[in-house]
Design an enzyme around this catalytic site. Structure first.
Site, short mmCIF file in Angstrom:
data_model
loop_
_atom_site.label_atom_id
_atom_site.label_comp_id
_atom_site.label_asym_id
_atom_site.label_seq_id
_atom_site.Cartn_x
_atom_site.Cartn_y
_atom_site.Cartn_z
N ARG A 64 7.46 2.48 -0.71
CA ARG A 64 7.93 2.99 -2.02
C ARG A 64 9.18 2.31 -2.55
O ARG A 64 9.79 2.84 -3.49
CB ARG A 64 8.21 4.50 -1.95
N ASP A 152 -4.26 -2.44 -2.47
CA ASP A 152 -4.44 -1.09 -1.92
C ASP A 152 -3.94 0.01 -2.87
O ASP A 152 -2.90 -0.12 -3.50
CB ASP A 152 -3.73 -0.93 -0.58
N HIS A 205 -8.67 1.77 6.00
CA HIS A 205 -9.00 3.20 6.18
C HIS A 205 -10.48 3.56 6.00
O HIS A 205 -10.84 4.29 5.07
CB HIS A 205 -8.13 4.07 5.27
N ASP A 278 -1.61 4.39 6.99
CA ASP A 278 -1.61 4.62 5.54
C ASP A 278 -0.51 5.63 5.17
O ASP A 278 -0.73 6.52 4.34
CB ASP A 278 -2.98 5.09 5.03
N HIS A 282 5.10 11.10 -0.60
CA HIS A 282 5.17 11.63 -1.97
C HIS A 282 6.18 12.75 -2.02
O HIS A 282 6.37 13.48 -1.05
CB HIS A 282 3.81 12.16 -2.42
O1 DOR Z 1 -3.97 8.25 -0.12
C1 DOR Z 1 -3.54 7.18 -0.51
N1 DOR Z 1 -2.27 7.01 -0.91
N2 DOR Z 1 -4.39 6.15 -0.57
C2 DOR Z 1 -4.05 5.00 -1.11
O2 DOR Z 1 -4.85 4.11 -1.11
C3 DOR Z 1 -2.75 4.82 -1.76
C4 DOR Z 1 -1.75 5.72 -1.17
C5 DOR Z 1 -0.49 5.79 -1.96
O3 DOR Z 1 0.07 4.75 -2.32
O4 DOR Z 1 -0.02 6.91 -2.21
ZN ZN Z 2 -5.86 2.60 0.32
ZN ZN Z 3 -2.67 2.76 1.45
#
Ligand code: DOR
Ligand code: ZN
Ligand code: ZN
Length: 401
Positions: A64, A152, A205, A278, A282
């Protein structure tokens, strides 16, 4: 200064080692891995009852930074990595701005050098701004140090763009990491396009039984296709979220029992050779919305090893050597990183794991800036005792062990 890690179960799949051994390190390098070392090193770590492994590598992490520093930063994300036993993380380019130029790659490299606790290897985008229209500056990004390219978070929709990207990536010897949605349709398409262009393809994934079968068929035909699974997909199914808790929402989503079983079987037989988290931090504001509108993704760095040990070791699915392979030498090979082994003379990136510590996951103890996990309160086995990066102890985990 010398450090001697004594009496641990050294698991170094790249060198075919799984035995009680001592590891001697000095000046950030591995000096020796021997059955009984009597060096009078200044620092001794007693690893009795623990696994001593190469530093773990996560090839799928969202840091991020830049752009969403309230969710994670290079500083907090690499601390979370250290707490999870990872000494190398590869970060996805869906930042703001997107990592689509050499300047953006240099920003990450510099920030990691300044603020990072572990090694950060950036992944560049396939298309400018992740818009799926124009190719990003792959050549310059390669020179600046990216290990792969990926859009991605998004699927490159236009096949012609994806073909052009694969051709260029092949020329530059950069692996292409594909986010495939809808999963089965796009995995099939991308495998066909990779065959046509004779390029290496890595599927991010993988979450469905059909996805596994497509990859299996391609591998059996001799095509160079690799795949990763995320801990949430081998741990949970859609039935684990009856209340539509936003912390269970990610992309690709949780699937059915048969899918989870297929992912576990594919990890066992090697069709899926890598576990990648992954890690997708957030903020509460993005998560505390109606289920349809909540942001996709969960954090994963600090829960990966306990989940993997609980779901794959305690159940007898994998041997410790098979598990550690998926966190070290296999991801290193996919991205051509000369890491993931304990060979004398190489950098002393080492993880020490207690494989039998029972504990309860507590999101409030995470180093990550975000808290979006479905695993808070879950009983698990296995924890990180030490993470050593270039010979330095960067994490000591006595709090939960
Ligand atoms: O769940 C996910 N979050 N899948 C993704 O491909 C992107 C990622 C994100 O950047 O939040
Ligand atoms: Zn992804
Ligand atoms: Zn991802």
């Amino acid at each position: 200064m010398k450090t001697l890690i004594k009496n641990g179960r050294v698991i170094d799949p790249a060198n075919g080692i799984d035995a009680l051994m001592d590891v001697l390190i000095e000046n950030g390098k591995i000096i020796s891995v021997t059955s009984s070392c009597n060096d009078n090193a200044k620092k001794i770590i007693d690893a009795s009852g623990f696994w001593v492994t190469p530093g773990l590598i996560d090839i799928h992490v969202h840091l991020r930074d830049p752009g969403e520093l309230h969710k994670e930063t290079v500083k907090t994300g690499t601390r979370a990595a250290a707490a999870g036993g990872f000494t190398t993380v590869c970060c996805m380019p869906n930042t703001s701005p997107v990592t689509d130029s050499a300047e953006r790659v240099e920003y990450i490299n510099e920030t990691a050098k300044k603020d990072g606790t572990v090694r950060v290897v950036p992944i560049g985008s396939i298309t400018k701004g992740l818009l799926g229209e124009e190719l990003s500056e792959m050549k310059k990004m390669k020179q600046a140090g990216v290990c792969a390219v990926s859009d991605d978070g998004k699927t490159v929709k236009e096949p012609a763009i994806f073909v052009a990207a694969m051709k260029l990536a092949k020329e530059l010897d950069l692996p292409v990491l594909a986010h495939c949605e809808p999963e089965e349709e796009i995995i099939a398409r991308d495998i066909a396009l990779a065959k046509e262009t004779d390029t290496k393809l890595h599927i991010c994934h993988v979450s469905t039984a059909r996805g596994v079968e497509l990859i299996r068929a391609a591998q059996e035909s001799g095509q160079e296709v690799t795949a990763e699974a995320a801990p949430h997909h081998f741990t949970l199914t859609d039935e684990d979220n009856p209340t539509y808790d936003p912390n269970f929402k990610m992309s690709p989503p949780l699937r059915k029992h048969a899918d989870r079983t297929a992912i576990i079987a594919a990890l066992k037989d090697g069709i899926i050779s890598t576990i990648a988290t992954d890690h997708a931090p957030h903020h509460e504001d993005d998560k505390n919305r109606s289920y349809e509108n909540t942001a996709n993704g969960i954090i994963g760095l600090e829960t990966a090893i306990p989940l993997a040990i609980s779901e794959l070791i305690c159940t007898g699915v994998l041997s410790p050597l098979q598990l550690i392979e998926k966190f070290t030498v296999n991801p290193a090979e996919i991205l051509n990183l000369n890491l993931g082994h304990l060979s004398p003379g190489t950098v002393a990136d080492i993880t020490i794991i207690d494989p039998s510590a029972n504990h309860i996951i507590d999101k409030n103890k995470f180093e990550s800036l975000s808290r979006n996990t479905p695993f808070h309160g879950r009983k698990v086995t296995g924890c990180i005792v030490y993470t050593i990066f270039a010979g330095q102890i960067i994490y000591k985990g006595e709090s939960i062990c």
